[in-house]
Design an enzyme around this catalytic site. Structure first.
Site, PDB file in Angstrom:
ATOM      1  N   GLU A   1     -60.390 -69.620 -23.200  1.00 29.69           N
ATOM      2  CA  GLU A   1     -61.785 -70.075 -23.106  1.00 29.69           C
ATOM      3  C   GLU A   1     -62.421 -70.139 -24.488  1.00 29.69           C
ATOM      4  O   GLU A   1     -63.204 -71.031 -24.781  1.00 29.69           O
ATOM      5  CB  GLU A   1     -62.596 -69.123 -22.196  1.00 29.69           C
ATOM      6  CG  GLU A   1     -64.004 -69.618 -21.849  1.00 29.69           C
ATOM      7  CD  GLU A   1     -65.069 -69.245 -22.874  1.00 29.69           C
ATOM      8  OE1 GLU A   1     -66.157 -69.820 -22.828  1.00 29.69           O
ATOM      9  OE2 GLU A   1     -64.814 -68.391 -23.753  1.00 29.69           O
ATOM     10  N   GLU A   2     -62.086 -69.173 -25.353  1.00 34.50           N
ATOM     11  CA  GLU A   2     -62.815 -69.036 -26.620  1.00 34.50           C
ATOM     12  C   GLU A   2     -62.612 -70.211 -27.571  1.00 34.50           C
ATOM     13  O   GLU A   2     -63.547 -70.620 -28.255  1.00 34.50           O
ATOM     14  CB  GLU A   2     -62.422 -67.728 -27.325  1.00 34.50           C
ATOM     15  CG  GLU A   2     -62.896 -66.472 -26.615  1.00 34.50           C
ATOM     16  CD  GLU A   2     -64.422 -66.335 -26.580  1.00 34.50           C
ATOM     17  OE1 GLU A   2     -65.123 -67.233 -27.054  1.00 34.50           O
ATOM     18  OE2 GLU A   2     -64.891 -65.325 -26.029  1.00 34.50           O
TER      19      GLU A   2
ATOM     20  N   HIS B   1     -62.152 -65.030 -18.385  1.00 38.87           N
ATOM     21  CA  HIS B   1     -61.080 -65.434 -19.300  1.00 38.87           C
ATOM     22  C   HIS B   1     -60.374 -64.243 -19.934  1.00 38.87           C
ATOM     23  O   HIS B   1     -60.996 -63.273 -20.331  1.00 38.87           O
ATOM     24  CB  HIS B   1     -61.558 -66.435 -20.351  1.00 38.87           C
ATOM     25  CG  HIS B   1     -62.607 -65.941 -21.307  1.00 38.87           C
ATOM     26  ND1 HIS B   1     -62.279 -65.269 -22.472  1.00 38.87           N
ATOM     27  CD2 HIS B   1     -63.954 -66.045 -21.289  1.00 38.87           C
ATOM     28  CE1 HIS B   1     -63.412 -64.993 -23.127  1.00 38.87           C
ATOM     29  NE2 HIS B   1     -64.432 -65.444 -22.436  1.00 38.87           N
TER      30      HIS B   1
ATOM     31  N   ASP C   1     -68.631 -64.438 -17.080  1.00 34.32           N
ATOM     32  CA  ASP C   1     -68.385 -64.518 -18.521  1.00 34.32           C
ATOM     33  C   ASP C   1     -69.697 -64.405 -19.287  1.00 34.32           C
ATOM     34  O   ASP C   1     -69.967 -65.156 -20.216  1.00 34.32           O
ATOM     35  CB  ASP C   1     -67.656 -65.835 -18.871  1.00 34.32           C
ATOM     36  CG  ASP C   1     -67.267 -65.894 -20.347  1.00 34.32           C
ATOM     37  OD1 ASP C   1     -67.225 -64.846 -21.006  1.00 34.32           O
ATOM     38  OD2 ASP C   1     -67.030 -67.016 -20.842  1.00 34.32           O
TER      39      ASP C   1
ATOM     40  N   ASP D   1     -66.580 -59.520 -23.583  1.00 36.73           N
ATOM     41  CA  ASP D   1     -66.237 -60.955 -23.619  1.00 36.73           C
ATOM     42  C   ASP D   1     -64.725 -61.100 -23.732  1.00 36.73           C
ATOM     43  O   ASP D   1     -64.198 -61.155 -24.826  1.00 36.73           O
ATOM     44  CB  ASP D   1     -66.973 -61.603 -24.792  1.00 36.73           C
ATOM     45  CG  ASP D   1     -66.844 -63.121 -24.797  1.00 36.73           C
ATOM     46  OD1 ASP D   1     -66.407 -63.690 -23.786  1.00 36.73           O
ATOM     47  OD2 ASP D   1     -67.178 -63.726 -25.824  1.00 36.73           O
TER      48      ASP D   1
ATOM     49  N   HIS E   1     -68.518 -61.429 -29.938  1.00 34.59           N
ATOM     50  CA  HIS E   1     -67.615 -61.975 -30.969  1.00 34.59           C
ATOM     51  C   HIS E   1     -67.554 -61.122 -32.239  1.00 34.59           C
ATOM     52  O   HIS E   1     -67.159 -61.616 -33.289  1.00 34.59           O
ATOM     53  CB  HIS E   1     -68.020 -63.410 -31.351  1.00 34.59           C
ATOM     54  CG  HIS E   1     -67.868 -64.402 -30.227  1.00 34.59           C
ATOM     55  ND1 HIS E   1     -68.084 -65.749 -30.398  1.00 34.59           N
ATOM     56  CD2 HIS E   1     -67.511 -64.252 -28.931  1.00 34.59           C
ATOM     57  CE1 HIS E   1     -67.879 -66.373 -29.248  1.00 34.59           C
ATOM     58  NE2 HIS E   1     -67.532 -65.476 -28.335  1.00 34.59           N
TER      59      HIS E   1
END
Lengths: 479, 479
Positions: free
Chosen positions: A341-342, A295, A369, A307, A439
């Site tokens: 995606e997130e 993503h 991912d 990520d 994140h």
């Protein structure tokens, strides 16, 4: 399957065989040995090329340094789309296009603040708003704190939650070797924590960051209010794991301490964006499609290196490795940079909607991912015959550290493609370091190791090569 | 062996067996399944304890932050001995003692400098003296450079080497998946480069740093002058890989450029030092010894985190894990912090000399000196029966990422113990990142991941537990 049969034959031979292979068996075995040699050579070429002429690391440097974090709907996400389209063209894919998709547009606003008084000192607390959370009132929220360790515990709070900030302090189970399992055991607090206690009259939610270790960084992530009425929406923030430990200690000494936090995030109207798609046409079955992707969006705090910058550059490097080695896939190899995606999965859903609308036939999909660390294996979501087939490739993949060929989900972005005739595979590198950065502001390019990244690209090219050559499809799969 | 037999039986059963297990086989199988369950439970306990109550990470922080780099003979190495002895006592080993040993005492002196003129600019070059190298004259050395890519090429230089600085620019073969193999292919240049061309009349040697990547750090390491006469000794330095690439490019444009370098290192008289030794007495065979160890000394540039601080703290954590789980080894488990692995191996040799002098019986030894990265497996140097035995534990170890149980050397410090009755095992974590830091200023604590370190300790405890329980010794090994 093949492996077990050969081993069984060898065993029988050594015990004084009482069953002999037929001539036909022998011919098949000979052919399969020759094919195995070709496969093993091609796989070696993928690895050689990735490790000596790989491009993924410099692509990732470019994406993370010159664009950075790229949350759906942000100007950075828009730049990443242009970057991705341009790069796919440079690699020389046969065709490259954009798939328009409307995405959620949540913005963080001013940097969040939080503090409380303890024994005459002000303790500043590193927090960050969770994605989709509402803001606090402009003056912030001040309230007493009630600590729980799980959603189940929170559900039992009843009246006690009223007027309180609920502090979810459930920690990762560090005994789990695969850190994604530990994440799975906790992430419910982050996603559903606010909805669970919002309807009980709580005024805010503070969630311990989803990480294995003790650090000073709040790790953001998505949350949702589910079906609760809008008047029960309450602001939700992540708190660093160290601050969570401290808060928990301080609450034992002073259960009535008042916690203050302020955040200014908001959800704006949906914004236009795109999946970026490119493909190498299949030489034999151009109408049959294998997807490889990751993503393109990321959270806004770091630069989205692990990520999922790594998944993006590895997916494109797969196509590069096929081209560079003169290997044309039989089926069409489609590289997809999924958007959103997130916080929404809108790109994945739109990709699938269009695939159905256009009557496209997908035979397999591979997603990266789970970070760009050293290769460990793949998780496989397929019908029993293809699952067994993929697991039979262990001998070819193990020399590259790919020992784990386990049944499991392929990944969020390819999950809408799930179908008994589509083999979904997730690339699963080593998981030990992943949640150190996940994140958080620490998910940056310097955490990515060049060789580990390149080994991942080659691992992915290798399994796609085998999928392209051997997967049972709806034509060849007999019930 | 056991596994193969069980698999064979299963295979036979599925084909319609023509040989059946006897009653005795069945009883043995049952017993061995029960034992396997106990083993699997104990191994799980090692991992649980390491990941939730492990001490190694904080021990390593202490060693690297409060002592730092600790080259043999240095005040830091002396401090590390005191630190190690104290820590072993704190962990509660049954006895702890020091083994005196005289060690080489090479000192780097003032920071090295190097530069050359190219197209009117002065290019500063990051270099560092190699261990045991002599100094340059006080005013430094200036000479033309001749580039080679291997020792073999250097040997052919003949007259051409006279008066020149020989520049060894052989690079790691990045196609090799295990980076230690790439190191093995190059390190001869570093070790024997000066001796090879010193006798041809070269005036100095510059060696490309032993690393996979392109970075700005010179990576030091040991060298030797071998048998050449002292008047042929010439100074030798490592050059960063990026500077090596640049120098090579510039030499193509100007083969006559003059390279300058200066270093002030010297070898002082041997200095007194110690191995630090502690043990948990065996419950059944206290006279039989299993060693677990790493090396306490390190190079002086970084803080010796991965090389070999991680091996030190993991070795002690093995004893901690046995104690914490109430598992007393049958044989004596001896933790050894070897001194002087990097430049002399004096500690290892003295340990072995004393073992012989005292008629000690060693049955096995495990070394951790390949970094503290995520577990991959072990290399095994043993007689065929014990090799096969260790490889039969794969089922127990694989759930922790320990798939590689390969024939190979155990490690430098335990190598003097080699004997047909001693099973030598090397812990082999993932190798991808190791040479990014190896022997450079970048080998620091922040490169170590807590969970990876702890998983290593538990991996080591697990294999030692199995070695303790099952190894064939001179008493049980039949010819």
């Amino acid at each position: 399957m093949k492996k077990i049969t050969l081993l069984a034959l060898a065993t029988l031979a050594s015990l004084g065989a009482c069953q002999r292979p037929t001539t036909q068996d022998a011919a098949t075995a000979k052919k399969s040995t020759a094919e195995e040699k070709i496969d093993s050579t091609n796989i070696k070429h993928f690895f050689n090329t990735a490790l000596t002429e790989g491009k993924s690391y410099e692509w990732l440097r470019d994406l993370t340094s010159n664009i950075g974090g790229r949350l759906s709907g942000s100007p950075e996400a828009a730049k990443a789309v242009v970057w991705g389209e341009q790069l796919m063209k440079e690699v020389g894919l046969d065709s490259v296009w954009l798939q328009p998709v409307m995405v959620p547009h949540w913005v963080r606003g001013a940097k969040e603040t939080a503090h409380y008084e303890f024994k005459g000192s002000t303790i500043d607390v590193p927090i960050c708003a969770l994605g989709f959370s509402i803001a606090t009132p402009k003056e912030g929220i001040t309230a007493e704190v009630i600590e729980v360790n799980s959603l189940d515990e929170a559900k039992q709070l009843g009246e006690k939650a009223k007027g309180k900030i609920v502090f979810y302090n459930g920690a990762f189970d560090n005994k789990l070797i695969n850190t994604f399992q530990a994440y799975g055991g906790c992430v419910g607090q982050r996603f559903a924590g606010a909805a669970t206690v919002g309807k009980l009259g709580a005024v805010g939610v503070i969630v311990r960051s989803m990480t294995n270790g003790i650090d000073d960084y709040p790790h953001t992530g998505s949350m949702g209010y589910g079906e609760i009425p809008e008047e029960n929406y309450i602001p939700a923030a992540a708190i660093s794991s160290r601050a969570a430990e401290n808060l928990s200690t301080h609450l034992k000494e002073n259960p009535n301490l008042k916690f203050y936090f302020k955040q200014s995030c908001q959800t704006l109207p949906d914004a236009p964006s795109f999946n970026v798609v490119g493909e190498l046409k299949g030489s034999e079955h151009p109408d049959k499609i294998m997807v490889v992707g990751g993503h393109l969006d990321s959270w806004d705090l770091g630069d989205g290196a692990h990520d999922d910058g790594t998944g993006i550059v590895q997916s494109l490097e797969v196509a590069y490795l096929f081209k560079k080695n003169g290997i044309r896939p039989k089926n069409t190899l489609r590289v997809v940079f999924f958007m959103n995606e997130e916080n929404g999965l809108r790109g994945a859903k739109e990709y699938h909607r269009l695939a159905k609308e256009n009557n496209e036939v997908h035979i397999g999909a591979l997603e990266s991912d789970a970070g760009g660390h050293t290769p460990r294996g793949f998780s496989i979501d397929a019908n029993p015959k293809n699952l067994q087939l993929v697991q039979s490739w262990k001998k070819l993949l193990a020399p590259y550290g790919l020992h784990d060929l386990v049944k499991g989900g392929g990944g969020a972005d390819i999950s809408p493609l799930k179908d008994e005739h589509v083999t979904l595979v997730g690339y699963r590198p080593d998981s030990q370091r992943y949640f150190d950065y996940h994140h958080a502001v620490t998910d940056t390019f310097d955490k990515v190791n060049k060789r580990e990244l390149e080994l991942g690209s080659a691992s992915m090219a290798s399994i796609l090569y085998l999928m392209d050559k051997y997967l049972y499809t709806s034509d060849t799969l007999k019930p």
